[in-house]
Design an enzyme around this catalytic site. Sequence first.
Site, PDB file in Angstrom:
ATOM      1  N   THR A  57      16.504 -45.067  -9.471  1.00 43.18           N
ATOM      2  CA  THR A  57      15.890 -43.856  -8.920  1.00 43.18           C
ATOM      3  C   THR A  57      14.399 -44.129  -8.738  1.00 43.18           C
ATOM      4  O   THR A  57      13.807 -44.917  -9.482  1.00 43.18           O
ATOM      5  CB  THR A  57      16.096 -42.635  -9.841  1.00 43.18           C
ATOM      6  OG1 THR A  57      15.410 -42.868 -11.076  1.00 43.18           O
ATOM      7  CG2 THR A  57      17.575 -42.372 -10.088  1.00 43.18           C
ATOM      8  N   THR A  59      11.500 -42.527  -9.327  1.00 43.47           N
ATOM      9  CA  THR A  59      10.555 -42.271 -10.410  1.00 43.47           C
ATOM     10  C   THR A  59      10.743 -43.258 -11.551  1.00 43.47           C
ATOM     11  O   THR A  59       9.772 -43.747 -12.136  1.00 43.47           O
ATOM     12  CB  THR A  59      10.684 -40.820 -10.926  1.00 43.47           C
ATOM     13  OG1 THR A  59      10.544 -39.927  -9.810  1.00 43.47           O
ATOM     14  CG2 THR A  59       9.618 -40.494 -11.943  1.00 43.47           C
ATOM     15  N   CYS A  60      11.975 -43.577 -11.868  1.00 46.74           N
ATOM     16  CA  CYS A  60      12.247 -44.550 -12.933  1.00 46.74           C
ATOM     17  C   CYS A  60      11.702 -45.914 -12.550  1.00 46.74           C
ATOM     18  O   CYS A  60      11.059 -46.594 -13.361  1.00 46.74           O
ATOM     19  CB  CYS A  60      13.743 -44.627 -13.217  1.00 46.74           C
ATOM     20  SG  CYS A  60      14.470 -43.057 -13.737  1.00 46.74           S
ATOM     21  N   ALA A  61      11.945 -46.329 -11.318  1.00 43.99           N
ATOM     22  CA  ALA A  61      11.450 -47.614 -10.839  1.00 43.99           C
ATOM     23  C   ALA A  61       9.924 -47.651 -10.887  1.00 43.99           C
ATOM     24  O   ALA A  61       9.328 -48.648 -11.308  1.00 43.99           O
ATOM     25  CB  ALA A  61      11.958 -47.879  -9.423  1.00 43.99           C
ATOM     26  N   SER A  63       7.976 -45.998 -12.920  1.00 45.64           N
ATOM     27  CA  SER A  63       7.506 -46.086 -14.305  1.00 45.64           C
ATOM     28  C   SER A  63       7.609 -47.517 -14.829  1.00 45.64           C
ATOM     29  O   SER A  63       6.717 -47.984 -15.547  1.00 45.64           O
ATOM     30  CB  SER A  63       8.264 -45.112 -15.220  1.00 45.64           C
ATOM     31  OG  SER A  63       9.576 -45.547 -15.473  1.00 45.64           O
TER      32      SER A  63
END
Length: 165
Positions: A57, A59-61, A63
């Site tokens: 996803t 946002t996860c990537a 971070s």
Amino acid sequence: MSQVTLKGNPVRVDGQLPQAGAQAPAFRLVAADLSDKSLADFAGQRKVLNIFPSIDTPTCATSVRKFNVEASKLNNAVVLCVSADLPFAQKRFCAAEGLDKVVSLSTLRGREFLKDYGVAIAEGPLTGLAARAVVVLDENDKVLHSQLVSEIGSEPDYAAALAVL
């Protein structure tokens, strides 16, 4: 139990996020090479646990990318990126992105991590995955900082997490 949101919709999260001053719960998760890694394997180092639902996803990537940059600036510290993704996917993503300063860990064999760290999404479309959180530990696994991000789609407060190191 806590509550966060996903696109503004309430989502129940089971467990209790470790708070500053507490001793971090032990864990055993799966590394990119399919070996088991425990909290004890990182003894003597400060640790940033970047916890999120899935590397696939945006946002996860983001971070993982941001913490990879910051990890290169840290002394005696390691960034552990924890998600439910299979180790194969974590390894593929990090290799494709050239991310070599973070350690990816999967809850593949270690599902108790989700409740022990208070990040177990218990309802909605992401049930079974981890809510977005950051937990920072000192060399002795004492919690220095923790944040359960209130909106799963939002990034964590990187500055606050890194400021305690």
